[in-house]
Design a protein around this motif. Structure first.
Motif, PDB file in Angstrom:
ATOM      1  N   VAL A   1      -2.357   3.584 -11.550  1.00 39.07           N
ATOM      2  CA  VAL A   1      -1.969   3.353 -10.155  1.00 39.07           C
ATOM      3  C   VAL A   1      -3.191   3.292  -9.255  1.00 39.07           C
ATOM      4  O   VAL A   1      -4.002   4.229  -9.234  1.00 39.07           O
TER       5      VAL A   1
ATOM      6  N   ILE B   1      -1.388  -5.032 -13.063  1.00 40.78           N
ATOM      7  CA  ILE B   1      -2.666  -5.339 -13.722  1.00 40.78           C
ATOM      8  C   ILE B   1      -3.012  -4.290 -14.771  1.00 40.78           C
ATOM      9  O   ILE B   1      -4.042  -4.399 -15.430  1.00 40.78           O
TER      10      ILE B   1
ATOM     11  N   ARG C   1       0.856  -1.185   0.000  1.00 40.87           N
ATOM     12  CA  ARG C   1       0.000   0.000   0.000  1.00 40.87           C
ATOM     13  C   ARG C   1       0.895   1.238   0.000  1.00 40.87           C
ATOM     14  O   ARG C   1       2.105   1.128  -0.047  1.00 40.87           O
ATOM     15  N   PHE C   2       0.305   2.396   0.056  1.00 46.02           N
ATOM     16  CA  PHE C   2       1.015   3.682   0.159  1.00 46.02           C
ATOM     17  C   PHE C   2       2.047   3.851  -0.971  1.00 46.02           C
ATOM     18  O   PHE C   2       1.710   3.705  -2.118  1.00 46.02           O
TER      19      PHE C   2
HETATM   20  C1  LIG Z   1      -0.043   3.702  -4.637  1.00 51.96           C
HETATM   21  S1  LIG Z   1       0.635   2.188  -5.202  1.00 51.96           S
HETATM   22  C2  LIG Z   1       2.353   2.568  -5.277  1.00 51.96           C
HETATM   23  C3  LIG Z   1       2.760   3.184  -6.570  1.00 51.96           C
HETATM   24  C4  LIG Z   1       4.250   3.389  -6.688  1.00 51.96           C
HETATM   25  N1  LIG Z   1       4.669   4.418  -5.781  1.00 51.96           N
HETATM   26  C5  LIG Z   1       4.595   3.801  -8.116  1.00 51.96           C
HETATM   27  O1  LIG Z   1       4.517   4.974  -8.436  1.00 51.96           O
HETATM   28  O2  LIG Z   1       4.891   2.906  -8.941  1.00 51.96           O
HETATM   29  C6  LIG Z   1       0.525   1.145  -3.807  1.00 51.96           C
HETATM   30  C7  LIG Z   1       0.461  -0.339  -4.099  1.00 51.96           C
HETATM   31  O3  LIG Z   1      -0.722  -0.630  -4.823  1.00 51.96           O
HETATM   32  C8  LIG Z   1      -0.506  -1.742  -5.675  1.00 51.96           C
HETATM   33  N2  LIG Z   1      -0.793  -1.335  -7.056  1.00 51.96           N
HETATM   34  C9  LIG Z   1      -1.232  -0.132  -7.453  1.00 51.96           C
HETATM   35  N3  LIG Z   1      -1.445  -0.087  -8.777  1.00 51.96           N
HETATM   36  C10 LIG Z   1      -1.141  -1.317  -9.250  1.00 51.96           C
HETATM   37  C11 LIG Z   1      -1.152  -1.911 -10.552  1.00 51.96           C
HETATM   38  N4  LIG Z   1      -1.495  -1.222 -11.635  1.00 51.96           N
HETATM   39  N5  LIG Z   1      -0.795  -3.207 -10.660  1.00 51.96           N
HETATM   40  C12 LIG Z   1      -0.414  -3.913  -9.570  1.00 51.96           C
HETATM   41  N6  LIG Z   1      -0.376  -3.402  -8.308  1.00 51.96           N
HETATM   42  C13 LIG Z   1      -0.733  -2.129  -8.154  1.00 51.96           C
HETATM   43  C14 LIG Z   1       0.939  -2.179  -5.468  1.00 51.96           C
HETATM   44  O4  LIG Z   1       0.987  -3.246  -4.517  1.00 51.96           O
HETATM   45  C15 LIG Z   1       1.574  -0.907  -4.944  1.00 51.96           C
HETATM   46  O5  LIG Z   1       2.748  -1.153  -4.211  1.00 51.96           O
END
Ligand SMILES: C[S@@+](CC[C@H](N)C(=O)[O-])C[C@H]1O[C@@H](n2cnc3c(N)ncnc32)[C@H](O)[C@@H]1O
Length: 219
Positions: A135, A131, A112-113
């Motif tokens: 984001v 996926i 998360r975060f």
């Molecule tokens: C807010 S996101 C983090 C984004 C990261 N700081 C970046 O900019 O790449 C938090 C978590 O949500 C999950 N997540 C968010 N979008 C995703 C996606 N498109 N595919 C897979 N996991 C995702 C992942 O586990 C990720 O670590």
């Protein structure tokens, strides 16, 4: 298949596990275990994350926390694929789903975060999967997307015949599925293609192949 999910929000999965096809194969073709990082964290007060080195907003899931969670579950380095769900991973496609559905065991890590400490992905995982190029706030929905897509490819998940002629299937040469219609045959002047009411299976099959091909070319 045995599928282990590591998350900070295990209760988020309650809805999915009550739905078909997952509900129908749980405890049989699919053994699903949910692990909460907080249950094995070496930190006080159930903490699992920390501020990023170098500064900046957000919290980062700690490598020692994930290592402790994996050790708690497997004792030593797992001998199967361990997948981090992150927007930076390999894009999930039906081909990836089929590949993963053939595995006897998988581990899915959610964050998360700000996401994972990079050492988690580099040293504790075999790979990273996204996926899609956008984001989300947490990895629970991505894990559920992967879980549902994989589960419906397991034996017994779908009624016979319903999973074969789907979009992206080899039966449709990886293309999109043809359109479906049901009763009423006419609604507000919107009619169903005559061929589907004809009872001529040869014509229906040819029409569906043509529609599938047309949609795929245009997509
Ligand atoms: C807010 S996101 C983090 C984004 C990261 N700081 C970046 O900019 O790449 C938090 C978590 O949500 C999950 N997540 C968010 N979008 C995703 C996606 N498109 N595919 C897979 N996991 C995702 C992942 O586990 C990720 O670590």
């Amino acid at each position: 298949m045995r599928l282990d999910v590591f998350t900070q929000v295990p209760h988020a999965f309650a809805w999915l596990t009550e739905q078909r096809p997952l509900a129908g194969i749980l405890g049989e073709e699919l053994e699903l275990r949910l692990f909460n990082y907080r249950d094995t964290t070496p930190l006080r007060s159930g903490r699992v994350d920390d501020k990023p080195y170098g500064g900046g907003a957000g919290m980062v899931l700690r490598v020692d926390v994930v290592a402790a969670a994996l050790e708690g579950a497997y004792g030593e380095a797992p001998g199967h694929r361990v997948i981090a769900l992150t927007p930076q991973g390999r894009q999930l496609t039906q081909a990836v789903v089929e590949e993963l559905a053939a595995e006897p065991q998988l581990t899915l890590l959610s964050s998360r975060f700000e996401g994972f400490d990079e050492r988690i992905v580099q040293h504790l995982c075999s790979e990273a999967v996204s996926i899609g190029p956008y984001v989300l706030s947490g990895g629970e929905l991505p894990v559920m997307v992967l879980l549902d897509a994989v589960a419906r490819r397991l034996p017994g998940a779908l009624a016979a015949g319903s999973g074969e002629h789907e979009s992206f299937s080899s039966e449709l040469e990886g293309g999109l599925e043809y359109p479906h219609y049901t009763r009423p045959a006419e609604f507000r002047g919107w009619t169903v293609p005559e061929v589907l009411l004809s009872g001529d299976h040869g014509r229906v099959d040819a029409w569906r192949r043509e529609q599938s091909h047309g949609r795929t070319v245009l997509s």
